[in-house]
Motif scaffolding. Structure first.
Motif, short mmCIF file in Angstrom:
data_model
loop_
_atom_site.label_atom_id
_atom_site.label_comp_id
_atom_site.label_asym_id
_atom_site.label_seq_id
_atom_site.Cartn_x
_atom_site.Cartn_y
_atom_site.Cartn_z
N VAL A 56 0.85 -0.99 -0.58
CA VAL A 56 0.01 0.38 -0.15
C VAL A 56 0.73 1.14 0.49
O VAL A 56 1.79 1.43 1.51
N ARG A 57 0.81 2.33 -0.70
CA ARG A 57 1.54 3.30 -0.95
C ARG A 57 0.48 4.55 0.03
O ARG A 57 -0.28 4.83 0.01
N LYS A 58 1.51 5.54 1.15
CA LYS A 58 1.12 6.10 1.49
C LYS A 58 2.10 7.30 1.94
O LYS A 58 3.40 7.07 1.56
N SER A 59 1.95 8.24 2.14
CA SER A 59 3.02 9.59 2.33
C SER A 59 3.94 8.98 4.04
O SER A 59 3.50 7.85 4.47
N ALA A 60 4.79 9.25 3.73
CA ALA A 60 6.06 8.86 5.24
C ALA A 60 5.37 9.24 6.59
O ALA A 60 5.03 8.27 7.51
N GLU A 161 0.51 31.06 -6.18
CA GLU A 161 1.46 30.32 -7.05
C GLU A 161 1.83 28.99 -6.81
O GLU A 161 2.89 29.14 -7.76
N ILE A 162 2.04 29.53 -5.25
CA ILE A 162 3.08 28.18 -5.03
C ILE A 162 2.25 27.18 -4.14
O ILE A 162 1.23 27.55 -3.88
N GLN A 163 2.76 26.08 -4.35
CA GLN A 163 1.93 24.45 -3.79
C GLN A 163 3.21 24.36 -2.88
O GLN A 163 4.39 24.06 -2.75
N ILE A 164 3.06 23.62 -1.84
CA ILE A 164 4.04 23.05 -0.48
C ILE A 164 3.37 22.31 -0.62
O ILE A 164 1.95 22.42 0.03
N PRO A 165 3.61 20.92 0.22
CA PRO A 165 3.25 19.50 0.78
C PRO A 165 2.50 20.12 2.48
O PRO A 165 3.62 20.67 3.13
N ASN A 166 1.71 19.30 3.30
CA ASN A 166 1.62 19.55 5.08
C ASN A 166 2.18 18.37 5.67
O ASN A 166 2.69 17.53 5.42
N PRO A 167 3.30 19.73 6.22
CA PRO A 167 4.18 18.22 7.67
C PRO A 167 3.14 17.32 8.02
O PRO A 167 4.07 16.35 8.71
N ASN A 168 2.04 17.80 8.44
CA ASN A 168 1.07 16.39 9.08
C ASN A 168 0.69 15.02 8.60
O ASN A 168 0.55 13.96 9.28
N PHE A 169 1.18 14.86 7.12
CA PHE A 169 0.91 13.56 6.16
C PHE A 169 2.09 13.76 5.53
O PHE A 169 2.76 12.80 5.76
#
Length: 341
Positions: A56-60, A161-169
């Motif tokens: 299963v693929r998930k974020s770390a 204009e910027i996308q960045i991931p959410n550190p909770n995920f």
């Protein structure tokens, strides 16, 4: 009568052997790499070993949360890939198993160091540099200059204009926070991120999502790992890669055996499989451009190299600790999560 009963018991035991073998030849893997690489690893291992793999693929960040929640009754045998910080946090919490691979001395020093600081509860399998990417076509349309430094991301002209991931995920996002804190100091870094928030359109769940959004023309700038950006560039999409001028952080993608795994022997077979040079050299077939940890593995020609880019002296032991992670995530939630965008 006794002899007949003994023969029946022996026969019954023999009939049960294939079932026991089938039960042992299974493996449950949580994968935090890009989906194509996850599938390549699953298919290659199944083909070589005939083991049935559930992957299963998930974020770390999601994987760490799952392993912590299931610690008393693990459903997973091995956690493969993803930024090393949550692997170190899982190790410190005792959620992963101590194991020293016979291949350890075949690995790059940074991979061996990752194993050492974790008490041999995790190991480095690849390295990847953090960076920013931009879509040159969108920037040209909007008459915006490409960012070359972290400080350029604060330009008011880049609003939305910027996308960045959410550190909770996302481990990618946590590595970004840790990088900025090490570059600027904690208070200064959070002041920087609060100001940058004005320019952020979305905090994505997946660490690689900004690179895909860039490729689709959904955002002009994305913050993620350079190998994820390179995958889109090689595929022919308009994505340019930047190593911020102030210096950047990097990850040591890692692998960990889950403590109490129900298929531990098979998990160790996968562990050894994943550390082999020939297996790590397959990554480029899945469009993955990280630097492999096995010294004999082939490095993809276009892969960003640690030695050729200005990097910070990333403190993996400190920023891989659960205490520091919890504090930084709470700081982020308190000061950024509720801000309007």
């Amino acid at each position: 009568m006794q002899r007949q009963l003994t023969q029946q018991l022996v026969l019954s035991s023999l009939l049960l052997l294939p079932l026991a073998s089938q039960a042992a030849d299974r493996l449950n893997v949580l994968c935090a790499a890009d989906n194509d690489w996850c599938e390549l690893m699953r298919n290659a291992f199944e083909k070589e070993t005939q083991v049935e793999v559930s992957m299963v693929r998930k974020s770390a960040g999601e994987i760490f949360a799952q392993i912590r929640a299931e610690a008393s009754n693990p459903k997973t045998d091995i956690w493969w890939a993803g930024t090393g910080d949550p692997h170190l946090q899982a190790a410190a919490a005792g959620f992963t198993e101590v194991y020293k691979s016979p291949l350890l001395d075949k690995l790059q020093p940074w991979a061996q160091k990752q194993a050492e600081i974790s008490g041999y509860r995790t190991v480095g399998i690849y390295a990847g540099l953090l960076g920013t990417g931009y879509n040159p076509e969108l920037l040209k349309q909007k008459k915006l200059a490409p960012p070359q430094c972290w400080k350029d991301l604060l330009n008011p002209a880049l609003k939305g204009e910027i996308q960045i991931p959410n550190p909770n995920f996302s481990g990618t996002a946590y590595a970004t926070i840790a990088t900025l804190v090490q570059l600027q100091g904690e208070n200064e870094a959070f002041a920087f991120m609060k100001k940058m928030n004005d320019n952020v359109s979305q905090y994505t769940k997946s660490g690689s999502a900004p690179s895909k959004a860039l490729a689709r023309g959904e955002t002009a700038i994305g913050i993620t790992f350079q190998h994820d950006l390179l995958k889109e560039t090689v595929a022919g999409f308009p994505v340019e890669i930047v190593s911020p001028c102030e210096g950047t952080g990097y990850e040591i993608g890692s692998m960990s055996l889950v403590k109490g795994a129900k298929n531990m022997a098979t998990a160790k077979r996968f562990y050894e499989f994943a550390l082999r040079a020939d297996v790590q050299s397959l990554a480029v077939k899945a469009g993955s451009y990280q630097v492999p940890s096995n010294k004999a593995a082939s490095i993809p020609p276009k892969a960003p190299r640690l030695e050729s880019i200005k990097t910070i002296n990333y403190d993996f032991a400190k920023y891989g600790s659960e205490e520091v992670r919890k504090r930084l995530l709470k700081h982020w939630d308190d000061e950024l999560f509720s801000l309007p965008r």
